[in-house]
Design a protein around this motif. Structure first.
Motif, PDB file in Angstrom:
ATOM      1  N   GLY A 229     -32.105 -10.341  24.362  1.00 38.21           N
ATOM      2  CA  GLY A 229     -31.952 -11.658  23.754  1.00 38.21           C
ATOM      3  C   GLY A 229     -33.201 -12.505  23.783  1.00 38.21           C
ATOM      4  N   ALA A 232     -35.443 -12.003  20.543  1.00 37.05           N
ATOM      5  CA  ALA A 232     -34.807 -12.629  19.394  1.00 37.05           C
ATOM      6  C   ALA A 232     -34.948 -14.146  19.462  1.00 37.05           C
ATOM      7  CB  ALA A 232     -33.343 -12.222  19.316  1.00 37.05           C
ATOM      8  N   ALA A 233     -34.781 -14.691  20.665  1.00 41.64           N
ATOM      9  CA  ALA A 233     -34.911 -16.140  20.835  1.00 41.64           C
ATOM     10  C   ALA A 233     -36.330 -16.589  20.505  1.00 41.64           C
ATOM     11  CB  ALA A 233     -34.562 -16.540  22.262  1.00 41.64           C
ATOM     12  N   VAL A 235     -38.361 -15.159  18.385  1.00 42.92           N
ATOM     13  CA  VAL A 235     -38.546 -15.130  16.934  1.00 42.92           C
ATOM     14  C   VAL A 235     -37.984 -16.418  16.333  1.00 42.92           C
ATOM     15  CG1 VAL A 235     -37.925 -13.937  14.810  1.00 42.92           C
ATOM     16  CG2 VAL A 235     -38.518 -12.627  16.830  1.00 42.92           C
ATOM     17  N   ARG A 236     -36.795 -16.809  16.779  1.00 43.66           N
ATOM     18  CA  ARG A 236     -36.190 -18.053  16.283  1.00 43.66           C
ATOM     19  C   ARG A 236     -37.111 -19.233  16.532  1.00 43.66           C
ATOM     20  NH1 ARG A 236     -31.298 -16.048  17.794  1.00 43.66           N
ATOM     21  NH2 ARG A 236     -31.502 -16.772  19.920  1.00 43.66           N
ATOM     22  N   GLN A 275     -32.870  -5.803  18.323  1.00 45.40           N
ATOM     23  CA  GLN A 275     -32.370  -7.179  18.159  1.00 45.40           C
ATOM     24  C   GLN A 275     -33.481  -8.096  17.676  1.00 45.40           C
ATOM     25  OE1 GLN A 275     -30.376  -9.309  21.172  1.00 45.40           O
ATOM     26  NE2 GLN A 275     -28.893  -7.692  21.575  1.00 45.40           N
ATOM     27  N   THR A 276     -34.669  -7.899  18.280  1.00 47.00           N
ATOM     28  CA  THR A 276     -35.804  -8.724  17.891  1.00 47.00           C
ATOM     29  C   THR A 276     -36.145  -8.481  16.427  1.00 47.00           C
ATOM     30  OG1 THR A 276     -36.611  -8.452  20.142  1.00 47.00           O
ATOM     31  CG2 THR A 276     -38.143  -9.344  18.546  1.00 47.00           C
ATOM     32  N   ASN A 278     -34.172  -7.321  14.079  1.00 39.91           N
ATOM     33  CA  ASN A 278     -33.115  -7.887  13.231  1.00 39.91           C
ATOM     34  C   ASN A 278     -33.301  -9.387  13.066  1.00 39.91           C
ATOM     35  OD1 ASN A 278     -31.859  -5.497  12.722  1.00 39.91           O
ATOM     36  ND2 ASN A 278     -30.493  -5.628  14.482  1.00 39.91           N
ATOM     37  N   GLN A 279     -33.633 -10.043  14.168  1.00 40.96           N
ATOM     38  CA  GLN A 279     -33.830 -11.488  14.104  1.00 40.96           C
ATOM     39  C   GLN A 279     -34.999 -11.824  13.175  1.00 40.96           C
ATOM     40  OE1 GLN A 279     -31.698 -13.569  15.534  1.00 40.96           O
ATOM     41  NE2 GLN A 279     -32.732 -15.250  14.498  1.00 40.96           N
ATOM     42  N   LEU A 280     -36.046 -11.005  13.268  1.00 45.30           N
ATOM     43  CA  LEU A 280     -37.205 -11.233  12.406  1.00 45.30           C
ATOM     44  C   LEU A 280     -36.810 -11.109  10.932  1.00 45.30           C
ATOM     45  CD1 LEU A 280     -40.280 -11.642  12.121  1.00 45.30           C
ATOM     46  CD2 LEU A 280     -40.559  -9.175  12.356  1.00 45.30           C
ATOM     47  N   VAL A 282     -33.831 -11.554   9.698  1.00 48.39           N
ATOM     48  CA  VAL A 282     -32.983 -12.704   9.371  1.00 48.39           C
ATOM     49  C   VAL A 282     -33.840 -13.930   9.098  1.00 48.39           C
ATOM     50  CG1 VAL A 282     -31.331 -14.340  10.361  1.00 48.39           C
ATOM     51  CG2 VAL A 282     -30.964 -11.874  10.621  1.00 48.39           C
ATOM     52  N   GLU A 283     -34.821 -14.176   9.954  1.00 50.64           N
ATOM     53  CA  GLU A 283     -35.659 -15.367   9.800  1.00 50.64           C
ATOM     54  C   GLU A 283     -36.482 -15.287   8.514  1.00 50.64           C
ATOM     55  OE1 GLU A 283     -35.644 -18.071  11.562  1.00 50.64           O
ATOM     56  OE2 GLU A 283     -34.412 -17.406  13.252  1.00 50.64           O
TER      57      GLU A 283
END
Ligand code: ADP
Ligand code: MG
Ligand code: ZN
Length: 615
Positions: A229, A232-233, A235-236, A275-276, A278-280, A282-283
């Motif tokens: 997590g 991913a955080a 990246v956000r 996860q990281t 995927n977050q990237l 998404v962003e």
């Protein structure tokens, strides 16, 4: 390391200390602790058969308990006490100078072991330096002052093509609105692809500098965290910061560290990276790029990136940054020469000639090293001798990484590539060769020949031409050096693949007939012919023989084409050795001298008869 980075180390050691102390206390609490006077009485009464004496404690083993689980009685020694030892000896007890249970020594051992484990953990953590508990989940992106990086395209030399493509990005960042009102789709992600030290980071900074906008940079390896997590955080957070500073550039170095194909990292432990990633994704889909945010990323391994990263709206633009050729090296040297004091008249062109295969960073490094050597001599300025020695030093490092092109490598490569070009021009199957270079590309030192897009030829004679051209490199090496290098590995693999398909998939062998002998399946990289198709061992042998006969005939055809053009091969290769690239008009002039008639003499065939093509 700064004190903040050491904080986790200290907490680990403190924790180990506390652990050792707790263990010690808990252990000792198990042994009954009696008064010193009682202990002495028990010794005198013969209740013990052994004692262990340490500095502060005495332990007595209850008589008869030695055979089962030994029972120990403990007492704290009165300080300055000297009676116990003579007393114990008088009663014939076994005396040892140590403690049972957890003595101070054991505690120390425990402490050391726990610390070692802790320090190991700390070192593993340090893959992300500078993370304290307080910065958990917050991105480590550092924001260069608003005005930008102060770097311009003039600081990056010899990358004109890349700079040209990036100017559009600069224009967009300067006036995002103007760009979109004209109806253009705003750019979003730009991937810089090239070997290490070729100026990818520098280019990204130059884009920010030229646009006068903030530059947020982070490395892909910073994202790789131990705790689920956190990446991913980050990246956000990174994108939140970017939105607050738009127009700006977000630069992700080493994108491959986080952007590897999902599910391709071996068993276990990749959830976090995925996860990281995927977050990237998404962003990148989420942010509104009309505000003027450009995500730039750098990698030297584009082939391992998850294809999802390269889809439209993500990193859909790729800018290739190659190792510099001779002309580019001269320009790079000129940029860096401004920073050092060279002897008047020192010839940078000569320096460039001595450094084939050097990337921009290696050249900067060599000039810097030369300056240090000059300073050591107390010289007024850097001499050519300093530069030469510095080049040797840098080259030695490159040699270890096998990235250096020795003069002999250069020669072999030049003849190999010209062999491809001449054979290609002599056989009508492939398109014209537009550019060849002997500057190594990528990590693998695969000297990619710049042949144009290979339209996958459809006819038997096209395919034979293609195979012949693939053997042009190897054939040139044989003719010129009488020896062969490993440089033809990929050529041979591709040639074999085509020949095998001709025989097993496309029904082009007379002996085997128009039969599908392969089970072809689609893979991520196109089609792969699997050998596992149902066939008898006899058939397999015939297939191998047919494949081999096609390959051998194409190979000898390549040799004979080159023997016919031996003078041209020499002239062209020597030109390539000197210039390192060959393209445009000089290239056309050389290839115009190739005798096309040669290509019309198809190899003798007993392949499956195909209707003769019009020449
Ligand atoms: P990469 O990111 O591709 O690994 P960098 O941009 O970090 O390479 O380059 C490292 C250093 O090498 C730069 O700071 C610069 O001093 C020098 N350098 C690399 N390429 C060039 C170039 N094309 N022109 C001028 N200097 C360069
Ligand atoms: Mg870099
Ligand atoms: Zn080749």
């Amino acid at each position: 390391m700064n004190p903040r980075q050491l904080a986790p180390l200290f907490s680990v050691i403190l924790f180990a200390g506390i652990l050792a102390w707790v263990m010690n206390t808990a252990w000792n609490a198990q042994a009954s602790d009696i008064a010193w006077t009682d202990f002495k009485h028990k010794v005198e009464a013969g209740e013990f058969d052994a004692v262990r004496i340490s500095e502060t404690e005495a332990h007595g083993r209850v008589k008869g308990s030695a055979t089962g689980t030994p029972q120990w009685v403990t007492a704290h020694r009165v300080s300055g006490e000297t009676e116990l030892l003579p007393l114990a000896e008088k009663h014939g007890l076994e005396v040892r100078a140590e403690g049972v249970g957890c003595s101070a020594l054991d505690s120390a051992m425990l402490f050391l072991v726990a610390s070692a484990i802790g320090v190991t953990a700390f070192v593993l953590f340090r893959r992300d330096p500078g993370r304290g508990v307080a910065t958990f989940g917050r991105s480590q992106a550092k924001l260069v002052p608003e005005e930008g990086t102060g770097i311009t395209f003039d600081d990056v030399a010899g990358v004109e093509e890349a700079a040209l493509e990036l100017r559009e990005i600069v224009a967009f960042l300067k006036t995002p609105d103007k760009f979109t009102t004209l109806g253009g789709r705003p750019p979003k992600g730009v991937l810089l692809v090239g070997p290490p030290g070729t100026g990818k980071t520098l280019l990204a900074r130059a884009v920010a500098g030229e646009a006068g906008c903030p530059f947020l940079s982070i490395s892909g390896s910073d994202f790789v965290e131990m705790f689920v997590g956190v990446g991913a955080a980050r990246v956000r957070d990174l994108f939140r910061t970017a939105i607050a500073h738009a127009p700006c550039i977000v630069f992700i170095d080493e994108l491959d560290a986080v952007g590897k194909t999902r599910g391709a990292g071996g068993p276990g432990g990749n959830d976090e990276r995925e996860q990281t990633l995927n977050q990237l994704l998404v962003e990148m889909d989420g942010f509104d790029n009309r505000r003027g945010i450009i995500v730039m990323a750098a990698t030297n391994r584009p082939e391992i990136l998850d294809p999802a990263l390269l889809r439209p709206g993500r990193f859909d633009r790729q800018v290739q940054v190659d190792r510099p050729d001779l002309a580019a090296r001269i320009k790079i040297l000129q940029v860096h020469a401004k920073k050092v004091k060279l002897a008047p008249g020192l010839n940078l062109e000569e320096v460039a000639q001595l450094t084939p295969g050097f990337a921009g960073a290696d050249l900067a490094n060599a000039l810097n090293e030369a300056a240090l050597l000059g300073a050591r001599r107390d010289a007024e300025s850097i001499s050519m001798a300093d530069v030469k020695e510095a080049i040797e030093r840098v080259a030695f490092g490159l040699e270890k990484k096998s990235m250096r092109l020795s003069p002999q490598d250069k020669k072999v490569t030049a003849f190999h590539e010209c062999g491809h070009a001449i054979v290609g021009a002599a056989s009508k199957g492939g398109g014209p060769v537009t550019k060849i270079t002997i500057i190594p590309r990528g990590f693998a030192l695969g000297y990619t020949q710049y042949l144009p897009e290979e339209r996958y030829s459809q006819t038997r004679s096209d395919l034979l031409d293609l195979i012949t051209r693939l053997y042009g490199g190897r054939a040139a090496e044989e003719i010129v050096f009488g020896d062969v290098s490993v440089g033809a590995q990929d050529d041979i693999r591709r040639a074999t693949d085509i020949a095998r398909r001709m025989v097993t998939v496309w029904g082009m062998s007379k002996t085997l007939g128009p039969v599908d002998y392969a089970s072809e399946r689609q893979t991520a990289f196109g089609y792969a012919v699997s050998d596992a198709g149902a066939r008898s061992p006899d058939t397999a042998e015939v297939i191998e023989r047919e494949v081999r006969s096609i390959l051998e005939r194409c190979h000898s055809r390549a040799v004979s084409i080159l023997l016919d053009h031996r003078a041209l091969l020499d002239e062209m290769s020597n030109n390539l050795i000197e210039k390192e690239v060959l393209d445009g008009d000089p290239m056309k002039a050389f290839l115009a001298r190739v005798d096309l008639a040669t290509s019309l003499s198809d190899p003798p065939t007993d392949e499956y008869p195909m209707p003769k093509e019009e020449p």
